[in-house]
Design a protein around this motif. Structure first.
Motif, PDB file in Angstrom:
ATOM      1  N   LYS A  45      43.326  -0.941  40.079  1.00 15.60           N
ATOM      2  CA  LYS A  45      43.033  -1.884  39.657  1.00 15.60           C
ATOM      3  C   LYS A  45      41.676  -2.503  38.925  1.00 15.60           C
ATOM      4  O   LYS A  45      41.538  -2.494  37.853  1.00 15.60           O
ATOM      5  CB  LYS A  45      43.039  -3.804  40.141  1.00 15.60           C
ATOM      6  CG  LYS A  45      44.758  -4.042  40.359  1.00 15.60           C
ATOM      7  CD  LYS A  45      44.991  -4.793  40.772  1.00 15.60           C
ATOM      8  CE  LYS A  45      46.303  -5.199  41.382  1.00 15.60           C
ATOM      9  NZ  LYS A  45      46.915  -6.763  42.676  1.00 15.60           N
ATOM     10  N   ALA A  46      40.815  -1.846  39.923  1.00 12.80           N
ATOM     11  CA  ALA A  46      39.317  -2.120  39.120  1.00 12.80           C
ATOM     12  C   ALA A  46      38.806  -0.992  38.227  1.00 12.80           C
ATOM     13  O   ALA A  46      38.790  -1.035  37.049  1.00 12.80           O
ATOM     14  CB  ALA A  46      38.027  -2.001  40.023  1.00 12.80           C
ATOM     15  N   GLU A  47      39.821  -0.437  38.164  1.00 13.16           N
ATOM     16  CA  GLU A  47      39.252   0.627  36.846  1.00 13.16           C
ATOM     17  C   GLU A  47      40.289   0.437  35.663  1.00 13.16           C
ATOM     18  O   GLU A  47      39.733   0.538  34.824  1.00 13.16           O
ATOM     19  CB  GLU A  47      39.823   2.035  37.827  1.00 13.16           C
ATOM     20  CG  GLU A  47      39.581   3.544  37.378  1.00 13.16           C
ATOM     21  CD  GLU A  47      40.475   5.102  37.399  1.00 13.16           C
ATOM     22  OE1 GLU A  47      40.424   5.785  37.020  1.00 13.16           O
ATOM     23  OE2 GLU A  47      40.343   4.987  38.698  1.00 13.16           O
ATOM     24  N   ILE A  48      41.674   0.425  36.190  1.00 12.56           N
ATOM     25  CA  ILE A  48      42.225  -0.549  34.872  1.00 12.56           C
ATOM     26  C   ILE A  48      40.988  -1.453  33.811  1.00 12.56           C
ATOM     27  O   ILE A  48      41.171  -1.178  32.907  1.00 12.56           O
ATOM     28  CB  ILE A  48      43.442  -0.759  35.253  1.00 12.56           C
ATOM     29  CG1 ILE A  48      44.377   0.731  35.347  1.00 12.56           C
ATOM     30  CG2 ILE A  48      44.415  -1.728  34.438  1.00 12.56           C
ATOM     31  CD1 ILE A  48      45.766  -0.071  36.271  1.00 12.56           C
ATOM     32  N   ASP A  49      41.146  -2.157  34.721  1.00 15.29           N
ATOM     33  CA  ASP A  49      39.984  -2.780  33.975  1.00 15.29           C
ATOM     34  C   ASP A  49      38.893  -2.407  33.237  1.00 15.29           C
ATOM     35  O   ASP A  49      38.314  -2.779  32.105  1.00 15.29           O
ATOM     36  CB  ASP A  49      39.110  -4.509  35.346  1.00 15.29           C
ATOM     37  CG  ASP A  49      40.455  -5.499  35.943  1.00 15.29           C
ATOM     38  OD1 ASP A  49      41.961  -5.027  34.800  1.00 15.29           O
ATOM     39  OD2 ASP A  49      40.456  -5.554  36.528  1.00 15.29           O
ATOM     40  N   LYS A  50      38.213  -1.456  34.059  1.00 12.93           N
ATOM     41  CA  LYS A  50      37.317  -0.938  33.328  1.00 12.93           C
ATOM     42  C   LYS A  50      37.816  -0.253  31.835  1.00 12.93           C
ATOM     43  O   LYS A  50      37.057  -0.501  30.989  1.00 12.93           O
ATOM     44  CB  LYS A  50      36.341  -0.298  34.054  1.00 12.93           C
ATOM     45  CG  LYS A  50      35.452  -0.231  35.408  1.00 12.93           C
ATOM     46  CD  LYS A  50      34.917   0.970  36.100  1.00 12.93           C
ATOM     47  CE  LYS A  50      34.141   0.241  37.465  1.00 12.93           C
ATOM     48  NZ  LYS A  50      34.196   1.023  38.284  1.00 12.93           N
ATOM     49  N   LYS A  73      40.524  -1.125  30.686  1.00 12.72           N
ATOM     50  CA  LYS A  73      40.857  -1.658  29.194  1.00 12.72           C
ATOM     51  C   LYS A  73      39.471  -2.229  28.522  1.00 12.72           C
ATOM     52  O   LYS A  73      38.910  -2.315  27.121  1.00 12.72           O
ATOM     53  CB  LYS A  73      41.294  -2.411  30.137  1.00 12.72           C
ATOM     54  CG  LYS A  73      43.041  -2.537  31.051  1.00 12.72           C
ATOM     55  CD  LYS A  73      43.542  -3.511  31.026  1.00 12.72           C
ATOM     56  CE  LYS A  73      44.812  -3.763  31.114  1.00 12.72           C
ATOM     57  NZ  LYS A  73      45.456  -4.537  32.050  1.00 12.72           N
ATOM     58  N   GLU A  74      38.480  -2.226  29.632  1.00 16.61           N
ATOM     59  CA  GLU A  74      37.268  -2.694  28.952  1.00 16.61           C
ATOM     60  C   GLU A  74      37.074  -2.115  27.545  1.00 16.61           C
ATOM     61  O   GLU A  74      35.444  -2.109  26.260  1.00 16.61           O
ATOM     62  CB  GLU A  74      35.989  -3.308  29.685  1.00 16.61           C
ATOM     63  CG  GLU A  74      34.983  -3.862  28.617  1.00 16.61           C
ATOM     64  CD  GLU A  74      35.258  -5.255  28.155  1.00 16.61           C
ATOM     65  OE1 GLU A  74      34.498  -5.235  27.423  1.00 16.61           O
ATOM     66  OE2 GLU A  74      35.418  -6.128  28.297  1.00 16.61           O
ATOM     67  N   ASN A 126      39.354  -1.966  24.614  1.00 16.38           N
ATOM     68  CA  ASN A 126      38.064  -2.882  23.527  1.00 16.38           C
ATOM     69  C   ASN A 126      37.048  -2.966  22.936  1.00 16.38           C
ATOM     70  O   ASN A 126      37.748  -3.536  21.825  1.00 16.38           O
ATOM     71  CB  ASN A 126      38.266  -4.076  24.278  1.00 16.38           C
ATOM     72  CG  ASN A 126      39.899  -4.755  24.856  1.00 16.38           C
ATOM     73  OD1 ASN A 126      40.624  -4.642  24.039  1.00 16.38           O
ATOM     74  ND2 ASN A 126      39.635  -5.588  25.919  1.00 16.38           N
TER      75      ASN A 126
END
Length: 152
Positions: free
Chosen positions: A87-92, A94-95, A98
């Protein structure tokens, strides 16, 4: 069906042993670090852990110890740790995505502005050429490119 005090003590001991195993990370295949797996490992009915049932205090103890481990950064369940890491990797990612979209938008705007400036400069050059006095001593350059012979 009522259980004897001896049976209850034995069940509590099995539950505590199962709690210790789960919190050490000894998770059985297909299980997790949760009440369902705890009940299965201890051989106790899962409903006995809820409400004012005989082992509700052990469920609270298990959840409290699990929260303490998680707040210290330890995760006894490797599956949960992997999920958190992903999940942390997915957030990175996604950032980064963006940021890439933002950069692409900026570069697309810059490209449009550059093309508009080039078109305006070209029009200005054409206008100046048309307005030039034919009697001036300005020499016009050939419009086709000639081969340049040189050291290059």
């Amino acid at each position: 069906m009522r259980i004897s005090a001896n049976q209850r003590t034995q069940n509590e001991n099995r539950i505590r042993a199962a709690i210790d195993r789960l919190l050490r990370g000894e998770i059985p295949p297909g299980g997790g670090c949760d009440i369902k797996t705890l009940a299965a490992e201890a051989g106790v009915d899962r409903t006995a852990f809820y409400g004012s049932r005989p082992y509700a205090h052990l469920r609270a103890e298990f959840e409290h110890r699990l929260e303490q481990l998680q707040s210290n950064g330890d995760t006894p369940d490797p599956k949960t740790a992997r999920i958190a890491r992903l999940k942390a990797e997915i957030d990175k990612l996604k950032e980064r995505l963006n940021q890439a979209h933002s950069t692409i938008e900026e570069l697309t705007d810059f490209r449009g502005q550059a093309l508009a400036r080039l078109a305006a400069q070209h029009e200005e050059i054409l206008r100046l050429r048309a307005a030039a006095d034919p009697n001036t001593t300005v020499t016009r350059l050939p419009t086709t490119r000639q081969k340049i012979i040189g050291p290059c």
